[in-house]
Design a protein around this motif. Structure first.
Motif, PDB file in Angstrom:
ATOM      1  N   SER A  83     -16.059  41.653 -34.842  1.00  0.00           N
ATOM      2  CA  SER A  83     -16.334  41.891 -36.260  1.00  0.00           C
ATOM      3  C   SER A  83     -17.855  42.588 -36.417  1.00  0.00           C
ATOM      4  N   SER A  84     -18.788  42.390 -35.660  1.00  0.00           N
ATOM      5  CA  SER A  84     -20.094  42.845 -35.753  1.00  0.00           C
ATOM      6  C   SER A  84     -20.079  44.336 -36.021  1.00  0.00           C
ATOM      7  N   PRO A  85     -19.799  45.030 -34.649  1.00  0.00           N
ATOM      8  CA  PRO A  85     -19.913  46.673 -34.827  1.00  0.00           C
ATOM      9  C   PRO A  85     -18.845  47.325 -35.824  1.00  0.00           C
ATOM     10  N   THR A  86     -17.760  46.799 -36.224  1.00  0.00           N
ATOM     11  CA  THR A  86     -17.022  47.248 -37.018  1.00  0.00           C
ATOM     12  C   THR A  86     -16.897  46.856 -38.781  1.00  0.00           C
ATOM     13  N   GLN A  87     -17.962  45.989 -39.140  1.00  0.00           N
ATOM     14  CA  GLN A  87     -18.212  45.660 -40.339  1.00  0.00           C
ATOM     15  C   GLN A  87     -18.291  46.698 -41.089  1.00  0.00           C
ATOM     16  N   SER A  88     -19.260  47.749 -41.182  1.00  0.00           N
ATOM     17  CA  SER A  88     -19.289  48.641 -42.013  1.00  0.00           C
ATOM     18  C   SER A  88     -18.269  49.784 -42.183  1.00  0.00           C
ATOM     19  N   ARG A  89     -17.481  49.996 -41.174  1.00  0.00           N
ATOM     20  CA  ARG A  89     -16.359  50.940 -40.978  1.00  0.00           C
ATOM     21  C   ARG A  89     -15.229  50.360 -41.767  1.00  0.00           C
ATOM     22  N   ILE A  90     -14.855  49.178 -41.414  1.00  0.00           N
ATOM     23  CA  ILE A  90     -13.644  48.508 -41.757  1.00  0.00           C
ATOM     24  C   ILE A  90     -13.664  48.352 -43.218  1.00  0.00           C
ATOM     25  N   MET A  91     -15.015  48.047 -44.051  1.00  0.00           N
ATOM     26  CA  MET A  91     -15.388  47.618 -45.426  1.00  0.00           C
ATOM     27  C   MET A  91     -14.877  48.955 -46.041  1.00  0.00           C
ATOM     28  N   ILE A  92     -15.484  50.393 -45.484  1.00  0.00           N
ATOM     29  CA  ILE A  92     -15.207  51.408 -46.168  1.00  0.00           C
ATOM     30  C   ILE A  92     -13.536  51.788 -46.051  1.00  0.00           C
ATOM     31  N   ASP A  93     -13.260  51.914 -44.966  1.00  0.00           N
ATOM     32  CA  ASP A  93     -11.711  52.462 -44.609  1.00  0.00           C
ATOM     33  C   ASP A  93     -10.615  51.646 -45.398  1.00  0.00           C
ATOM     34  N   ILE A  94     -10.855  50.567 -45.315  1.00  0.00           N
ATOM     35  CA  ILE A  94     -10.069  49.510 -46.152  1.00  0.00           C
ATOM     36  C   ILE A  94     -10.327  48.932 -47.470  1.00  0.00           C
ATOM     37  N   ASN A  95     -11.572  49.462 -47.735  1.00  0.00           N
ATOM     38  CA  ASN A  95     -12.021  49.146 -49.316  1.00  0.00           C
ATOM     39  C   ASN A  95     -12.311  47.711 -49.312  1.00  0.00           C
ATOM     40  N   LEU A  96     -12.817  46.882 -48.387  1.00  0.00           N
ATOM     41  CA  LEU A  96     -13.164  45.548 -48.506  1.00  0.00           C
ATOM     42  C   LEU A  96     -14.419  45.098 -49.017  1.00  0.00           C
ATOM     43  N   GLY A  97     -14.564  43.998 -49.945  1.00  0.00           N
ATOM     44  CA  GLY A  97     -15.806  43.615 -50.363  1.00  0.00           C
ATOM     45  C   GLY A  97     -16.531  42.461 -49.398  1.00  0.00           C
ATOM     46  N   VAL A  98     -17.727  42.042 -49.717  1.00  0.00           N
ATOM     47  CA  VAL A  98     -18.369  41.292 -48.822  1.00  0.00           C
ATOM     48  C   VAL A  98     -17.585  40.245 -48.528  1.00  0.00           C
ATOM     49  N   PHE A 104     -11.949  37.977 -43.329  1.00  0.00           N
ATOM     50  CA  PHE A 104     -11.690  38.745 -42.234  1.00  0.00           C
ATOM     51  C   PHE A 104     -12.294  38.007 -40.894  1.00  0.00           C
ATOM     52  N   GLY A 105     -13.813  37.851 -40.947  1.00  0.00           N
ATOM     53  CA  GLY A 105     -14.680  37.517 -39.781  1.00  0.00           C
ATOM     54  C   GLY A 105     -14.158  36.115 -39.545  1.00  0.00           C
ATOM     55  N   SER A 106     -14.026  35.225 -40.647  1.00  0.00           N
ATOM     56  CA  SER A 106     -13.871  33.739 -40.453  1.00  0.00           C
ATOM     57  C   SER A 106     -12.553  33.404 -40.221  1.00  0.00           C
ATOM     58  N   ILE A 107     -11.585  34.282 -40.531  1.00  0.00           N
ATOM     59  CA  ILE A 107     -10.063  33.554 -40.263  1.00  0.00           C
ATOM     60  C   ILE A 107      -9.760  33.387 -38.520  1.00  0.00           C
ATOM     61  N   LEU A 108     -10.618  34.193 -37.852  1.00  0.00           N
ATOM     62  CA  LEU A 108     -10.309  34.133 -36.567  1.00  0.00           C
ATOM     63  C   LEU A 108     -10.482  32.534 -36.055  1.00  0.00           C
TER      64      LEU A 108
END
Length: 502
Positions: A83-98, A104-108
């Motif tokens: 989740s750490s190195p992918t946070q910014s790109r996933i939020m942009i590509d899938i249009n996710l808010g904080v 996504f991070g905690s559902i693991l």
């Protein structure tokens, strides 16, 4: 001269041999007989020395078996580090808010709780090897779902499936390694579990800096396949085989793990005697664990897992990049520095564990983690009051690195090592499930709340972690037993003596 017992060879008593020579040999030849007996005793002494030496040198089978098992730990690490190195790109590509990315991070960890609930049952009934294989199927499906995700729901489903897999792995890998290794190597070998988690996490950080998030998820499948395809070639746990009544297979597995020239009669007998004693008792359910005879084991196991997680580790490693950004640092500098500290310190912990013991290393780790959190809190406090602006980012980096380094030295690995050692085999499944479930529940609380806590007060967040680390020092000093150099049977008998009498 050897007697065969359940496919294991062991020497007959030298006393019996000597007595027979004394009664049947004429006086004239008794000197020669005594000379031969001394030579025989010398040979027995040499064999005992060889067996002692061989117990300190792992056999090739034991080494390769452990390597296959800890590929599961590597998978664990890749899932945590993703989740750490992918946070910014996933939020942009899938249009996710904080808030959505926090889910996504905690559902693991929610998936891991589900895996933890069934981990002991699956490992007890299907065996340790099959449990590891079952977990990898979940992980592979999860990574595939993330790879092809077009919206947040596919991301959540994939992350949940990976979580189910690592929840099972987090229990079965350290338990399996503890059950197959001799007592003088057990701590070091079980701590390799944490080393491989660290390697998986660190390499995911580094690879994630150069590839997109879909490719990184696809790469996560590779270690899953390696373990899945290797499992048929390693032996199952001798202690589990004895527990389910497959005694000949237990003896054979133990001989294979120790080496064909090693005398395993004594160890096999200890396993068999202890298992037979425990078979007179019923398997304890999770509710049945809350009895006086298991009180100390349960307190130590649960206490260490709660303190390990509320010390803040998963919040820090899940969102390391955002921490460094908020502290005014470059993401890449912070990530590379974490990797440069985490792997060597975890490796050092592996080598020290069987030399220094569990308690001293835990105490040192807790003290260092407390100091690191305090330095990070001080950095954010200086930012809040607009003082020493040039120094505070460096102080934040030093604080996080001190925390991660000392945590990796002991608090990362040792709670799992101790968890695998302190419960008798008749409650290990239910106790392991409960302890692992509590660990992941605490992890979920920390990982979900971390971004919100940092928004509320970065200083307060790290001060809270420092307080927990300080309490850990007291807990370890007062309650945690030293398990170094003792067999599993000795540890469990001393901790659960009341249960053995029933």
């Amino acid at each position: 001269m050897f007697v065969r017992n359940n496919n294991i060879q062991f020497p007959t008593s030298s006393f019996t041999h000597h007595h027979r020579m004394e009664s049947s040999t004429p006086l004239l030849f008794r000197g020669n007989a005594e000379s031969q007996q001394r030579e025989s005793d010398d040979d027995d002494g040499q064999k005992q020395k060889q067996n002692a030496n061989s117990s300190s040198i792992p056999s090739p089978t034991l080494t390769l078996t452990t390597l296959v098992a800890v590929f599961g730990s590597y998978v664990f690490g890749t899932a945590i580090g993703y989740s750490s190195p992918t946070q910014s790109r996933i939020m942009i590509d899938i249009n996710l808010g904080v808030a959505q990315f926090s889910i996504f991070g905690s559902i693991l960890t929610i998936g891991a709780m589900i895996g933890a609930v069934v981990s002991g049952t699956i490992a007890d009934y299907a065996g340790r090897r099959l449990a590891m294989g079952f977990s990898q199927l979940f992980c592979i499906l999860g990574w595939l779902a993330i790879t092809i995700a077009k919206n947040a729901w596919w991301l959540y489903i994939g992350r949940l499936l990976v979580g189910c897999g690592i929840g099972l792995l987090s229990y079965v890998v350290p338990v399996y390694i503890a059950e197959i290794t001799p007592k003088n190597l057990r701590g070091r070998f079980t701590a390799v579990h944490q080393l491989m988690i660290t390697c998986g996490m660190s390499l995911t950080y580094l690879i994630g800096a150069f590839v997109n998030w879909r490719t990184l998820a696809l790469i996560g499948i590779v270690p899953c396949l390696i373990q899945l395809l290797s499992l048929p070639f390693i032996p199952d746990s001798p202690r589990w085989l004895a527990k389910v009544g497959r005694l000949k297979e237990s003896d054979s597995s133990l001989q294979r793990l120790r080496g064909k020239n090693t005398d395993v009669y004594k160890e096999a007998n200890e396993i068999r005697d202890y298992t037979e004693a425990l078979q007179q008792q019923t398997e304890a359910s999770i509710i049945g664990l809350f009895q006086l005879q298991y009180l100390k084991s349960l307190t130590v196991g649960l206490g260490l897992m709660i303190l390990q997680q509320f010390g803040g580790i998963n919040g820090i490693v899940f969102y390391a990049n955002s921490i460094f950004t908020s502290a005014g640092l470059s993401e890449s500098i912070g990530t590379i520095a974490m990797v440069a500290v985490k792997i060597p310190m975890t490796t050092l912990g592996v080598f020290l564990l069987d030399k220094s013991g569990r308690r001293p290393l835990l105490l040192l780790s807790a003290v260092g983690s407390c100091l690191g959190c305090f330095l990070a809190a001080l950095s954010f406090f200086l930012q809040d009051i607009h003082k020493w602006k040039e120094v505070s980012p460096i102080l934040a980096l030093v604080g996080v690195l001190v925390y991660v380094g000392f945590y990796s030295l002991g608090m990362g690995a040792i709670p799992w090592v101790i968890m695998s050692e302190i419960f008798p085999i008749n409650v290990k499944g239910s106790a392991g499930s409960l302890v692992t479930l509590v660990n992941w529940l605490c992890s979920w609380i920390v990982s979900y709340a971390f971004n919100f806590l940092m928004t509320w007060s970065s200083t307060g967040t790290f001060l809270g972690f420092a307080v927990v680390c300080g309490f850990t020092i007291i807990f370890v000093a007062k309650l945690v037993p030293e398990t170094k150099g003792r067999t599993l049977e000795e540890i469990q008998a001393s901790l659960n003596s009341n249960s053995m009498k029933r």
